[in-house]
Design an enzyme around this catalytic site. Sequence first.
Site, short mmCIF file in Angstrom:
data_model
loop_
_atom_site.label_atom_id
_atom_site.label_comp_id
_atom_site.label_asym_id
_atom_site.label_seq_id
_atom_site.Cartn_x
_atom_site.Cartn_y
_atom_site.Cartn_z
N GLY A 187 0.82 -1.21 0.00
CA GLY A 187 0.00 0.00 0.00
C GLY A 187 0.85 1.25 0.00
CE1 TYR A 208 -8.71 -0.22 9.42
CE2 TYR A 208 -9.21 0.57 11.63
CZ TYR A 208 -8.37 0.53 10.53
OH TYR A 208 -7.19 1.25 10.55
#
Length: 259
Positions: free
Chosen positions: A10, A163
């Site tokens: 990322g 999450y």
Amino acid sequence: MDGKVALITGGSRGIGAETVRLFAAAGARVAFSYRKAKEQAQALTDECGGPASCLAIEQDLRTPADGHALVGAAVKAFGRLDALVVNHGIWPAEDVPIELMTEEQWRNTIAVNLDSVFGLVQSAVGQMQLQGPPAIGDDGTKGYIVLISSTAGQRGEAMHVDYAVTKGALISLTKSLSSELAPRGIRVNCVAPGWVATDMSAETLADPEAGPRIRAGIPVGRVATTKEIAGPVLFLCTPLAGFISGEVVNVNGGAVLVG
């Protein structure tokens, strides 16, 4: 980090991009992954010296096989791997109560934030065990792994249980891997940011109600910059952190005190 190779997932924007910049500035050759931001990835590669020293790899990260593929591509390009920084992840922005959360959302978050990490770590450890010590500045360590968690992984996050669960799992993974790998010369640690000024958080931080409330809960009085997260990550991948293993480094301006 001269002579060393780092893989940062990322890495095209936000915390990941700043981490790429810092590792490159410290002398490492850096491979980083991206999924959609091709133009940003190419610009970052050019900024950090071009493909000979900084390589962008387009790679979806949802399965262990994806993780294996990314590590393989990085090693093919640069011949070794000394540091793995697992930075990628998704945070579904919409608040969703548990009784309304779809199985699709749950499984997608776990796939990206957790399943792919298994493959990344598995392949990275295998590579670090096979190769010789770092080329320069060897302190006896065979490799470094840093997992990016979150304050949500420690205190939970209402309406975002998918999450929070994945980020809590990364903390558990850090501690488990440290116990397993420290005797074999691989240091595994975790950085847990709080609120950071990134594209992902921009909309929430700009909200006239949520933004001030978030900042009021941070003793330092502001959110972090991406460099303030990337700095501790770089530190944990150097001999200066050679006696740190299995730790969760909280970088949140004092908002969550865990120790």
